[in-house]
Write a protein that holds these residues in place. Structure first.
Motif, PDB file in Angstrom:
ATOM      1  N   ARG A 352      -1.269  -5.932   2.058  1.00 36.37           N
ATOM      2  CA  ARG A 352      -0.098  -6.452   2.782  1.00 36.37           C
ATOM      3  C   ARG A 352       1.186  -5.817   2.277  1.00 36.37           C
ATOM      4  NH1 ARG A 352      -1.768 -12.903   2.976  1.00 36.37           N
ATOM      5  NH2 ARG A 352      -3.234 -12.730   4.740  1.00 36.37           N
ATOM      6  N   LEU A 353       1.298  -5.617   0.970  1.00 29.55           N
ATOM      7  CA  LEU A 353       2.509  -5.012   0.419  1.00 29.55           C
ATOM      8  C   LEU A 353       2.623  -3.545   0.817  1.00 29.55           C
ATOM      9  CD1 LEU A 353       2.447  -6.707  -3.084  1.00 29.55           C
ATOM     10  CD2 LEU A 353       4.240  -6.978  -1.354  1.00 29.55           C
ATOM     11  N   ILE A 354       1.509  -2.865   0.919  1.00 32.26           N
ATOM     12  CA  ILE A 354       1.538  -1.480   1.405  1.00 32.26           C
ATOM     13  C   ILE A 354       1.910  -1.458   2.880  1.00 32.26           C
ATOM     14  CG2 ILE A 354       0.109   0.550   1.902  1.00 32.26           C
ATOM     15  CD1 ILE A 354      -1.375   0.018  -0.707  1.00 32.26           C
ATOM     16  N   ASP A 355       1.337  -2.386   3.664  1.00 33.70           N
ATOM     17  CA  ASP A 355       1.660  -2.465   5.088  1.00 33.70           C
ATOM     18  C   ASP A 355       3.148  -2.713   5.314  1.00 33.70           C
ATOM     19  OD1 ASP A 355      -0.992  -2.089   5.632  1.00 33.70           O
ATOM     20  OD2 ASP A 355      -1.397  -4.146   6.256  1.00 33.70           O
ATOM     21  N   LYS A 356       3.748  -3.534   4.455  1.00 38.06           N
ATOM     22  CA  LYS A 356       5.177  -3.837   4.585  1.00 38.06           C
ATOM     23  C   LYS A 356       6.059  -2.709   4.074  1.00 38.06           C
ATOM     24  CE  LYS A 356       4.675  -8.882   4.268  1.00 38.06           C
ATOM     25  NZ  LYS A 356       4.975 -10.097   3.468  1.00 38.06           N
ATOM     26  N   GLY A 357       5.465  -1.725   3.417  1.00 43.50           N
ATOM     27  CA  GLY A 357       6.238  -0.609   2.889  1.00 43.50           C
ATOM     28  C   GLY A 357       6.873  -0.879   1.545  1.00 43.50           C
ATOM     29  N   PHE A 358       6.451  -1.956   0.856  1.00 51.75           N
ATOM     30  CA  PHE A 358       6.999  -2.268  -0.460  1.00 51.75           C
ATOM     31  C   PHE A 358       6.381  -1.385  -1.544  1.00 51.75           C
ATOM     32  CE2 PHE A 358       8.048  -7.021   0.535  1.00 51.75           C
ATOM     33  CZ  PHE A 358       8.792  -6.602   1.624  1.00 51.75           C
ATOM     34  N   LEU A 359       5.073  -1.119  -1.387  1.00 52.93           N
ATOM     35  CA  LEU A 359       4.329  -0.345  -2.380  1.00 52.93           C
ATOM     36  C   LEU A 359       3.684   0.853  -1.711  1.00 52.93           C
ATOM     37  CD1 LEU A 359       2.299  -3.180  -4.201  1.00 52.93           C
ATOM     38  CD2 LEU A 359       4.632  -2.401  -4.698  1.00 52.93           C
ATOM     39  N   GLN A 360       3.290   1.814  -2.541  1.00 45.85           N
ATOM     40  CA  GLN A 360       2.495   2.928  -2.060  1.00 45.85           C
ATOM     41  C   GLN A 360       1.512   3.337  -3.151  1.00 45.85           C
ATOM     42  OE1 GLN A 360       4.993   6.295  -1.275  1.00 45.85           O
ATOM     43  NE2 GLN A 360       5.967   6.258  -3.265  1.00 45.85           N
ATOM     44  N   ALA A 361       0.380   3.878  -2.727  1.00 44.47           N
ATOM     45  CA  ALA A 361      -0.579   4.405  -3.682  1.00 44.47           C
ATOM     46  C   ALA A 361      -0.031   5.699  -4.253  1.00 44.47           C
ATOM     47  CB  ALA A 361      -1.923   4.642  -3.000  1.00 44.47           C
ATOM     48  N   SER A 362      -0.061   5.823  -5.566  1.00 41.08           N
ATOM     49  CA  SER A 362       0.466   7.031  -6.216  1.00 41.08           C
ATOM     50  C   SER A 362      -0.641   7.871  -6.825  1.00 41.08           C
ATOM     51  CB  SER A 362       1.469   6.643  -7.304  1.00 41.08           C
ATOM     52  OG  SER A 362       0.868   5.796  -8.256  1.00 41.08           O
ATOM     53  N   GLY A 363      -1.864   7.413  -6.701  1.00 43.27           N
ATOM     54  CA  GLY A 363      -3.023   8.094  -7.266  1.00 43.27           C
ATOM     55  C   GLY A 363      -4.209   7.167  -7.159  1.00 43.27           C
ATOM     56  N   ARG A 364      -5.350   7.609  -7.590  1.00 50.27           N
ATOM     57  CA  ARG A 364      -6.547   6.780  -7.490  1.00 50.27           C
ATOM     58  C   ARG A 364      -6.407   5.537  -8.368  1.00 50.27           C
ATOM     59  NH1 ARG A 364     -11.511   7.317  -5.468  1.00 50.27           N
ATOM     60  NH2 ARG A 364     -13.243   6.208  -6.436  1.00 50.27           N
ATOM     61  N   GLY A 365      -6.358   4.374  -7.711  1.00 55.50           N
ATOM     62  CA  GLY A 365      -6.299   3.120  -8.444  1.00 55.50           C
ATOM     63  C   GLY A 365      -4.927   2.756  -8.978  1.00 55.50           C
ATOM     64  N   THR A 366      -3.886   3.519  -8.616  1.00 53.48           N
ATOM     65  CA  THR A 366      -2.543   3.225  -9.122  1.00 53.48           C
ATOM     66  C   THR A 366      -1.585   2.960  -7.965  1.00 53.48           C
ATOM     67  OG1 THR A 366      -1.883   5.563  -9.179  1.00 53.48           O
ATOM     68  CG2 THR A 366      -2.893   4.641 -11.164  1.00 53.48           C
ATOM     69  N   LEU A 367      -0.548   2.193  -8.271  1.00 54.07           N
ATOM     70  CA  LEU A 367       0.460   1.812  -7.286  1.00 54.07           C
ATOM     71  C   LEU A 367       1.847   1.987  -7.873  1.00 54.07           C
ATOM     72  CD1 LEU A 367      -1.150  -1.570  -6.185  1.00 54.07           C
ATOM     73  CD2 LEU A 367      -0.957   0.446  -4.720  1.00 54.07           C
ATOM     74  N   GLU A 368       2.829   2.154  -6.978  1.00 56.72           N
ATOM     75  CA  GLU A 368       4.222   2.189  -7.417  1.00 56.72           C
ATOM     76  C   GLU A 368       5.101   1.598  -6.322  1.00 56.72           C
ATOM     77  OE1 GLU A 368       5.239   6.245  -8.080  1.00 56.72           O
ATOM     78  OE2 GLU A 368       4.942   6.850  -5.999  1.00 56.72           O
ATOM     79  N   PHE A 369       6.273   1.119  -6.713  1.00 57.63           N
ATOM     80  CA  PHE A 369       7.243   0.637  -5.735  1.00 57.63           C
ATOM     81  C   PHE A 369       7.799   1.820  -4.954  1.00 57.63           C
ATOM     82  CE2 PHE A 369       7.454  -2.800  -8.947  1.00 57.63           C
ATOM     83  CZ  PHE A 369       7.155  -3.873  -8.120  1.00 57.63           C
ATOM     84  N   THR A 370       8.109   1.587  -3.685  1.00 58.88           N
ATOM     85  CA  THR A 370       8.590   2.691  -2.849  1.00 58.88           C
ATOM     86  C   THR A 370      10.063   2.994  -3.059  1.00 58.88           C
ATOM     87  OG1 THR A 370       8.974   1.146  -1.025  1.00 58.88           O
ATOM     88  CG2 THR A 370       6.861   2.300  -1.057  1.00 58.88           C
ATOM     89  N   ILE A 371      10.839   2.042  -3.590  1.00 55.79           N
ATOM     90  CA  ILE A 371      12.273   2.265  -3.796  1.00 55.79           C
ATOM     91  C   ILE A 371      12.578   2.260  -5.286  1.00 55.79           C
ATOM     92  CG2 ILE A 371      14.611   1.485  -3.286  1.00 55.79           C
ATOM     93  CD1 ILE A 371      13.637   0.071  -0.882  1.00 55.79           C
ATOM     94  N   PRO A 372      13.194   3.322  -5.789  1.00 56.67           N
ATOM     95  CA  PRO A 372      13.585   3.332  -7.200  1.00 56.67           C
ATOM     96  C   PRO A 372      14.507   2.162  -7.517  1.00 56.67           C
ATOM     97  CG  PRO A 372      13.809   5.527  -6.231  1.00 56.67           C
ATOM     98  CD  PRO A 372      13.547   4.587  -5.098  1.00 56.67           C
ATOM     99  N   GLY A 373      14.273   1.523  -8.640  1.00 58.24           N
ATOM    100  CA  GLY A 373      15.119   0.412  -9.076  1.00 58.24           C
ATOM    101  C   GLY A 373      14.581  -0.956  -8.708  1.00 58.24           C
TER     102      GLY A 373
END
Length: 384
Positions: A352-373
């Motif tokens: 759901r957070l990826i669908d909303k554009g809050f998070l994105q996958a940054s590699g296998r099994g890892t996540l990061e916020f889409t906006i710095p800060g």
């Protein structure tokens, strides 16, 4: 005092950081126009919000129009459905064509049984049929006939369909589009047409849920900007107005933006205002960037609070656990450990957070916020 040149879309207009995407498009556009051939795969540029997807799609549109191509633009997600949206725009765009070409398009529109009340198809008296199976050949072949007529029409070099927010398209529309392009690829290679789209990172899931052969779609992630591209995105618009950025100022602004296109826009605009909306011959300094950075905090605060308010309690717990681990990419297993749950139980809030554009996958099994800060904002909330 000059108005700020850092308006939405400036990154795509000045082209830094998007050279590869535009070069790829120009090659396909030449294939369509010069060889009169079908571009067989539907291109999907995908990235979180704020990466300039729509602006890049508009740049594709401008380049196609410069080559004499008929362009059809829609933003997916309207209640009428994707195919009726496209039909309505084709009707509008071809309303001024010469009679023979216009009649050819109108007959295809009427066979698609559309009632949209626009010039060029007056007299049609039914809405687009909601098929029991939208993947049925009759639906895709009817839309294919319309594509063929529009691509051939009235002095244009071909047809380019551009779809923004494609992840929001209805499944029936996606199926009809996909089957149309599958059939054209097999039997319509001489039809000069292409489909270019933009969507959020979850777009492949949305397409796969609607279409069994989603390999017809060419997914292309839109990356963060490299520092050199960020500098160009800041310096070039100012240079066109006779204003110079100091080297130290550019470096500070790049540090603030962290590769996120929307942040480039914000810091550029804030520094411009801090410099007094400079006249030609003036300079933007590091001091202006620092003043602008403080001023833009209010814009970021509003953006962050809106995102936080749009998250459920479970999604907030997920993001708080991520933020507690620092500003860099976080492994999903670490989020599960912090929350004291199994990694598998996090699948729903993660999706759901990826669908909303809050998070994105940054590699296998890892996540990061889409906006710095944003991680820092979440940590600060916990301290309030």
């Amino acid at each position: 005092m000059q108005p700020s040149p850092y308006t939405p879309g400036e990154i795509a207009r000045t082209i830094p950081g998007r050279v590869q995407q535009l070069a790829d498009f120009d090659e396909r556009l030449s294939y369509l126009v010069d060889l009169r051939r079908l571009v067989g795969r539907i291109r999907v540029d995908h990235a979180p919000r704020g990466f300039g997807k729509t602006s890049l799609l508009r740049q594709y549109q401008r380049r196609a129009q410069e080559r004499g191509v008929l362009t059809i633009w829609v933003t997916a997600g309207e209640s009428s459905g994707l195919i009726p949206q496209l039909a309505a725009e084709i009707s509008r765009a071809t309303a001024g064509w010469r009679e023979e070409a216009r009649k050819a398009v109108r007959s295809r529109l009427e066979s698609l049984t559309v009632r949209i009340g626009l010039p060029g198809i007056a007299g049609a008296d039914a809405t687009l049929r909601a098929a029991e199976d939208a993947s049925a050949p009759a639906d895709s072949l009817a839309f294919e006939a319309l594509v063929r007529a529009a691509a051939a029409g009235d002095g244009h070099s071909g047809l380019v369909i551009l779809i923004d927010e494609i992840q929001s398209a209805d499944p029936e529309g996606l199926r009809t589009l996909a089957y149309t392009w599958q059939h054209l690829q097999a039997e319509g290679a001489d039809v000069p047409a292409a489909v270019l789209t933009a969507g959020l990172p979850n777009v492949s899931d949305a397409v796969a849920a609607a279409v069994t052969f989603s390999e017809r779609f060419a997914y292309r992630p839109l990356p963060s900007l490299e520092p050199a591209a960020e500098e160009l995105a800041l310096a070039v618009p100012a240079q066109e107005l006779g204003v110079h950025w100091e080297r130290d100022a550019l470096q500070e602004a790049v540090t603030v933006a962290s590769g996120y296109p929307y942040m480039v826009q914000l810091i550029g605009d804030a520094a411009w205002a801090a410099a007094g909306r400079p006249d030609p011959g003036m300079t933007i300094t590091a001091a202006h960037v620092r003043i602008g950075r403080d001023a833009m905090e209010a814009d970021l605060e509003a953006l962050f609070r809106a995102r936080w308010a749009n998250a459920s309690s479970g999604e907030r717990d997920f993001m708080a656990a991520m933020a507690s681990n620092g500003d860099d990419a976080v492994r999903r297993t670490d989020v599960a450990r912090i929350l004291g749950v199994s990694s598998e139980s996090l699948s729903v809030p993660r999706a759901r957070l990826i669908d909303k554009g809050f998070l994105q996958a940054s590699g296998r099994g890892t996540l990061e916020f889409t906006i710095p800060g944003f991680a820092r904002f979440v940590r600060d909330l916990g301290q309030d």
